[in-house]
Design a protein around this motif. Structure first.
Motif, PDB file in Angstrom:
ATOM      1  N   CYS A  13      33.236  73.273  62.600  1.00 30.72           N
ATOM      2  CA  CYS A  13      33.166  72.949  64.024  1.00 30.72           C
ATOM      3  C   CYS A  13      33.567  74.167  64.846  1.00 30.72           C
ATOM      4  CB  CYS A  13      34.096  71.780  64.344  1.00 30.72           C
ATOM      5  SG  CYS A  13      34.229  71.466  66.115  1.00 30.72           S
ATOM      6  N   GLY A  15      34.695  74.170  67.713  1.00 33.41           N
ATOM      7  CA  GLY A  15      35.576  73.711  68.792  1.00 33.41           C
ATOM      8  C   GLY A  15      36.762  74.619  69.016  1.00 33.41           C
ATOM      9  N   SER A  19      42.167  72.920  63.550  1.00 32.90           N
ATOM     10  CA  SER A  19      41.719  71.999  62.502  1.00 32.90           C
ATOM     11  C   SER A  19      40.516  72.548  61.750  1.00 32.90           C
ATOM     12  CB  SER A  19      41.348  70.644  63.103  1.00 32.90           C
ATOM     13  OG  SER A  19      42.474  70.027  63.651  1.00 32.90           O
ATOM     14  N   ALA A  20      39.676  73.330  62.443  1.00 30.50           N
ATOM     15  CA  ALA A  20      38.492  73.935  61.821  1.00 30.50           C
ATOM     16  C   ALA A  20      37.766  72.925  60.925  1.00 30.50           C
ATOM     17  CB  ALA A  20      38.873  75.186  61.033  1.00 30.50           C
ATOM     18  N   LEU A  48      36.164  63.416  62.647  1.00 27.31           N
ATOM     19  CA  LEU A  48      36.179  64.434  63.697  1.00 27.31           C
ATOM     20  C   LEU A  48      36.908  63.858  64.901  1.00 27.31           C
ATOM     21  CD1 LEU A  48      32.429  65.597  63.593  1.00 27.31           C
ATOM     22  CD2 LEU A  48      34.375  66.625  62.410  1.00 27.31           C
ATOM     23  N   GLN A  51      35.829  65.360  70.688  1.00 23.14           N
ATOM     24  CA  GLN A  51      35.123  66.578  71.092  1.00 23.14           C
ATOM     25  C   GLN A  51      34.116  66.989  70.015  1.00 23.14           C
ATOM     26  OE1 GLN A  51      37.726  69.845  72.064  1.00 23.14           O
ATOM     27  NE2 GLN A  51      36.062  71.282  72.199  1.00 23.14           N
ATOM     28  N   GLY A  52      34.514  66.830  68.766  1.00 23.88           N
ATOM     29  CA  GLY A  52      33.611  67.174  67.669  1.00 23.88           C
ATOM     30  C   GLY A  52      32.382  66.282  67.661  1.00 23.88           C
ATOM     31  N   HIS A 178      43.913  64.623  63.378  1.00 24.19           N
ATOM     32  CA  HIS A 178      43.953  64.742  61.917  1.00 24.19           C
ATOM     33  C   HIS A 178      45.396  64.831  61.432  1.00 24.19           C
ATOM     34  CE1 HIS A 178      39.747  65.140  62.246  1.00 24.19           C
ATOM     35  NE2 HIS A 178      39.791  66.311  62.818  1.00 24.19           N
TER      36      HIS A 178
HETATM   37  S1  SF4 Z   1      36.141  68.224  65.483  1.00 25.44           S
HETATM   38 FE1  SF4 Z   1      37.760  68.301  67.006  1.00 25.44          FE
HETATM   39  S2  SF4 Z   1      39.621  68.602  65.793  1.00 25.44           S
HETATM   40 FE2  SF4 Z   1      37.900  69.195  64.501  1.00 25.44          FE
HETATM   41  S3  SF4 Z   1      37.678  71.429  64.827  1.00 25.44           S
HETATM   42 FE3  SF4 Z   1      36.269  70.352  66.219  1.00 25.44          FE
HETATM   43  S4  SF4 Z   1      37.423  70.222  68.121  1.00 25.44           S
HETATM   44 FE4  SF4 Z   1      38.920  70.639  66.501  1.00 25.44          FE
END
Ligand code: SF4
Length: 282
Positions: A13, A15, A19-20, A48, A51-52, A178
């Protein structure tokens, strides 16, 4: 991987949070149809955050700039669309001309964002470092390195094995979903959750103990706890000497200059809460 009429790619991700998360991107004819969590990712276990899951909406939002724009002359406010090849050539030529002028890439600098150690920041940082450029802003984790002697943190999954969890000034129930999973798993095995925050957050609402510290007095609260840990012999002095900077001065300061009563009053939490907190750290 092929699935029916489309393909599935395994990505990280973008984002840019720590958490990647590993994501599975469903793509049909070059268009991202949807993303879902990758169940094979050990930390996120296929989930997720909001936002993911909203990545497709973000990628195709009408306000998103999907191509490079050039302002010429600089400061004129006159922008025109250019191709990716043109944009990359302009950047590469600038880097090369700096190198020709100074015979190295030291005049090239990256001002990286503060905050988390997100995946996208790491890409930019590695690229600039590979050129021998300078990273001009403070890296995330410099404080951790000074305080604990290393940047690496424990595996986040290990929080599930904790007996006591202190959440200080963060709100994982909202922005670390998470992590909250492993916190709750620890609580299933009777771990106590202590939350310190001026604001009664959703995480605070789940805490066994909530300490509402006055804004701006966290450092004093931490020093009062440190004072008790030192005075009651609940520290590993050898570890602190070997792995931190300024421990003797800090120890002298908290034992000689910090008053428990004053800290209790100024932080607004009282001495009983400070003693209780120190008990969990010991
Ligand atoms: S899904 Fe959400 S928590 Fe996971 S990396 Fe993307 S933004 Fe971060």
């Amino acid at each position: 991987m092929e699935k029916g009429d489309h393909q599935i790619f395994r990505n990280t991700c973008p984002g840019n949070c720590y958490s990647a998360c590993s994501i599975l991107s469903h793509v049909k004819k070059g268009k991202l149809l949807k993303v879902e969590g990758d169940p094979n990712h050990g930390y996120t276990l296929g989930r997720l955050c909001a936002q993911g899951y909203a990545l497709t909406r973000k990628d195709y939002h009408r306000d998103r700039l999907p191509f490079p724009m050039l302002q010429s002359p600089r400061g004129s406010g006159r922008w025109s669309r250019i191709s990716w090849d043109e944009a990359l050539s302009i950047i590469a030529e600038k880097i090369l001309s700096l190198n020709r002028s100074f015979n190295n890439n030291q005049s090239l600098g990256l001002i990286r964002g503060a905050g988390n150690k997100g995946f996208m920041q790491k890409i930019a940082e590695d690229f600039f470092e590979s050129l021998g450029a300078r990273i001009l802003s403070e890296r995330t984790g410099s404080d951790a390195r000074l305080g604990t002697g290393r940047l690496e943190m424990p595996e986040p999954e290990n929080m599930a094995k904790a007996k006591h969890i202190v959440i200080w000034g963060v709100n994982p129930a909202v922005n670390g979903v998470h992590q909250m999973f492993f916190i709750n798993r620890a609580r299933d095995f009777s771990a106590k959750l202590i939350v310190i925050d001026p604001v009664f957050t959703p995480t605070a609402a789940q805490g066994d103990i909530y300490i509402q510290v006055k804004p701006g007095t966290d450092r004093l609260l931490a020093m009062a706890v440190a004072k008790l840990l030192v005075e009651e012999g609940n520290i590993d002095e050898d570890f602190l000497l070997q792995n931190t900077e300024g421990w003797p001065e800090y120890k002298h300061y908290v034992t000689e200059q910090v008053s428990l009563e004053e800290a209790g009053r100024l932080t607004g939490v009282g001495t009983k809460a400070i003693r209780e907190l120190a008990r969990y750290y010991s």
